[in-house]
Enzyme design. Sequence first.
Site, PDB file in Angstrom:
ATOM      1  N   GLY A 116     -22.464 -96.955 -94.616  1.00 49.16           N
ATOM      2  CA  GLY A 116     -23.106 -97.794 -94.308  1.00 49.16           C
ATOM      3  C   GLY A 116     -24.300 -97.958 -94.805  1.00 49.16           C
ATOM      4  O   GLY A 116     -25.147 -97.429 -95.313  1.00 49.16           O
TER       5      GLY A 116
ATOM      6  N   HIS B  98     -25.110 -97.484 -85.730  1.00 45.68           N
ATOM      7  CA  HIS B  98     -25.999 -96.604 -85.979  1.00 45.68           C
ATOM      8  C   HIS B  98     -26.735 -97.636 -86.824  1.00 45.68           C
ATOM      9  O   HIS B  98     -28.517 -97.680 -87.110  1.00 45.68           O
ATOM     10  CB  HIS B  98     -25.528 -95.544 -87.197  1.00 45.68           C
ATOM     11  CG  HIS B  98     -26.334 -95.146 -88.377  1.00 45.68           C
ATOM     12  ND1 HIS B  98     -26.911 -93.866 -88.013  1.00 45.68           N
ATOM     13  CD2 HIS B  98     -27.003 -95.435 -89.290  1.00 45.68           C
ATOM     14  CE1 HIS B  98     -27.551 -93.129 -89.083  1.00 45.68           C
ATOM     15  NE2 HIS B  98     -27.299 -94.890 -89.872  1.00 45.68           N
ATOM     16  N   GLU B  99     -26.079 -98.655 -87.515  1.00 40.46           N
ATOM     17  CA  GLU B  99     -26.821 -99.760 -89.123  1.00 40.46           C
ATOM     18  C   GLU B  99     -27.718-100.687 -88.245  1.00 40.46           C
ATOM     19  O   GLU B  99     -28.167-101.056 -87.992  1.00 40.46           O
ATOM     20  CB  GLU B  99     -25.558-100.125 -89.713  1.00 40.46           C
ATOM     21  CG  GLU B  99     -25.048 -99.529 -90.445  1.00 40.46           C
ATOM     22  CD  GLU B  99     -25.494 -98.746 -91.459  1.00 40.46           C
ATOM     23  OE1 GLU B  99     -26.768 -98.956 -91.622  1.00 40.46           O
ATOM     24  OE2 GLU B  99     -25.019 -97.636 -91.740  1.00 40.46           O
TER      25      GLU B  99
ATOM     26  N   HIS C 278     -30.854 -99.712 -87.178  1.00 38.87           N
ATOM     27  CA  HIS C 278     -31.615 -99.758 -88.559  1.00 38.87           C
ATOM     28  C   HIS C 278     -32.858-101.004 -88.466  1.00 38.87           C
ATOM     29  O   HIS C 278     -33.854-101.339 -89.162  1.00 38.87           O
ATOM     30  CB  HIS C 278     -30.849 -99.723 -90.039  1.00 38.87           C
ATOM     31  CG  HIS C 278     -31.258 -98.717 -89.964  1.00 38.87           C
ATOM     32  ND1 HIS C 278     -31.890 -97.671 -90.543  1.00 38.87           N
ATOM     33  CD2 HIS C 278     -30.083 -96.910 -90.505  1.00 38.87           C
ATOM     34  CE1 HIS C 278     -31.734 -95.996 -90.914  1.00 38.87           C
ATOM     35  NE2 HIS C 278     -29.700 -96.577 -90.943  1.00 38.87           N
TER      36      HIS C 278
ATOM     37  N   GLN D 212     -33.473-100.280 -95.403  1.00 37.19           N
ATOM     38  CA  GLN D 212     -33.209 -98.876 -95.568  1.00 37.19           C
ATOM     39  C   GLN D 212     -33.746 -98.974 -97.571  1.00 37.19           C
ATOM     40  O   GLN D 212     -34.044 -98.225 -98.357  1.00 37.19           O
ATOM     41  CB  GLN D 212     -32.110 -98.328 -96.199  1.00 37.19           C
ATOM     42  CG  GLN D 212     -31.851 -97.876 -94.486  1.00 37.19           C
ATOM     43  CD  GLN D 212     -30.271 -97.402 -94.225  1.00 37.19           C
ATOM     44  OE1 GLN D 212     -29.232 -97.778 -94.154  1.00 37.19           O
ATOM     45  NE2 GLN D 212     -30.379 -96.072 -93.881  1.00 37.19           N
TER      46      GLN D 212
ATOM     47  N   CYS E  73     -27.858 -89.660 -92.418  1.00 41.44           N
ATOM     48  CA  CYS E  73     -28.262 -91.205 -92.665  1.00 41.44           C
ATOM     49  C   CYS E  73     -28.952 -91.397 -94.258  1.00 41.44           C
ATOM     50  O   CYS E  73     -30.031 -90.143 -94.348  1.00 41.44           O
ATOM     51  CB  CYS E  73     -29.729 -91.003 -91.328  1.00 41.44           C
ATOM     52  SG  CYS E  73     -30.166 -93.210 -92.120  1.00 41.44           S
ATOM     53  N   LEU E  74     -28.559 -92.191 -94.559  1.00 46.54           N
ATOM     54  CA  LEU E  74     -29.488 -92.375 -96.551  1.00 46.54           C
ATOM     55  C   LEU E  74     -30.699 -91.479 -96.164  1.00 46.54           C
ATOM     56  O   LEU E  74     -31.333 -91.735 -97.067  1.00 46.54           O
ATOM     57  CB  LEU E  74     -28.972 -93.038 -96.893  1.00 46.54           C
ATOM     58  CG  LEU E  74     -27.058 -93.408 -97.175  1.00 46.54           C
ATOM     59  CD1 LEU E  74     -27.023 -94.970 -97.349  1.00 46.54           C
ATOM     60  CD2 LEU E  74     -26.765 -91.834 -98.449  1.00 46.54           C
TER      61      LEU E  74
HETATM   62  O1  GNR Z   1     -23.300 -92.375 -94.856  1.00 49.59           O
HETATM   63  C1  GNR Z   1     -23.523 -92.750 -93.393  1.00 49.59           C
HETATM   64  N1  GNR Z   1     -22.922 -91.241 -92.682  1.00 49.59           N
HETATM   65  C2  GNR Z   1     -22.692 -92.108 -91.448  1.00 49.59           C
HETATM   66  C3  GNR Z   1     -22.021 -90.820 -91.398  1.00 49.59           C
HETATM   67  C4  GNR Z   1     -22.191 -90.524 -89.569  1.00 49.59           C
HETATM   68  C5  GNR Z   1     -22.525 -91.809 -88.962  1.00 49.59           C
HETATM   69  C6  GNR Z   1     -23.194 -93.066 -89.453  1.00 49.59           C
HETATM   70  C7  GNR Z   1     -23.567 -92.682 -90.571  1.00 49.59           C
HETATM   71  S1  GNR Z   1     -24.352 -94.296 -91.796  1.00 49.59           S
HETATM   72  C8  GNR Z   1     -25.113 -93.214 -92.796  1.00 49.59           C
HETATM   73  C9  GNR Z   1     -25.222 -94.359 -94.139  1.00 49.59           C
HETATM   74  C10 GNR Z   1     -26.572 -94.427 -93.243  1.00 49.59           C
HETATM   75  O2  GNR Z   1     -27.767 -94.059 -93.506  1.00 49.59           O
HETATM   76  N2  GNR Z   1     -26.720 -95.844 -93.055  1.00 49.59           N
HETATM   77  O3  GNR Z   1     -27.363 -96.336 -92.231  1.00 49.59           O
HETATM   78 NI    NI Z   2     -28.899 -94.749 -91.381  1.00 50.96          NI
END
Ligand code: GNR
Ligand code: NI
Length: 174
Positions: free
Chosen positions: A46, A136-137, A140, A51, A94-95
Amino acid sequence: MAIREILIEPNRVLRQVSKPVDKVTKDEQSLMDDMLETMYSANGIGLAAIQIGVPKRIIVMDISKNDQKKTPIYFVNPVIKNKNKEFSTYEEGCLSVPNQFAEVDRPATCEIEYLDYYGKHKIIKANGLLATCIQHEMDHLEGILFIDYLSKLKKSIIVKKLSKQKKSSETLVI
Ligand code: GNR
Ligand code: NI
């Protein structure tokens, strides 16, 4: 299409609240193309526009397995509805918080109302990894990172590690 740079915490831009999109135009579509390419190249599932430094309420996602056909989903102006009162725990990454992982509890299922790549109104029901990832997104878009849910101690250890990594990557040895 282009791969863009992913911002790493600590970075104030990641704490901005993203703005709704008026209309899905070519500009938004080309942003979504870049986001997807950037996400794939970083092996993420995601990515939120903030980001890569763009404060628009846009998310791209693909939770298909490596050996499955790619199935990108594009969310513009997403709204979460009907969050389950039961929670699931996932190990999140998270990236923007590279190489750090921690368990986070979130509502196990939810519905998401959004505009797709073509500006068409859609509603989907999410469970499992999709439900976790979309929440999670969505965080952000509000300037929230998964590390904000951890204890002060755990969070500060992670932020210190990231600051160190950043400093060493900025130090050029000639
Ligand atoms: O790549 C991602 N893996 C992930 C694993 C578990 C819960 C959420 C994520 S999102 C993350 C990519 C990211 O940072 N998205 O904002
Ligand atoms: Ni993230």
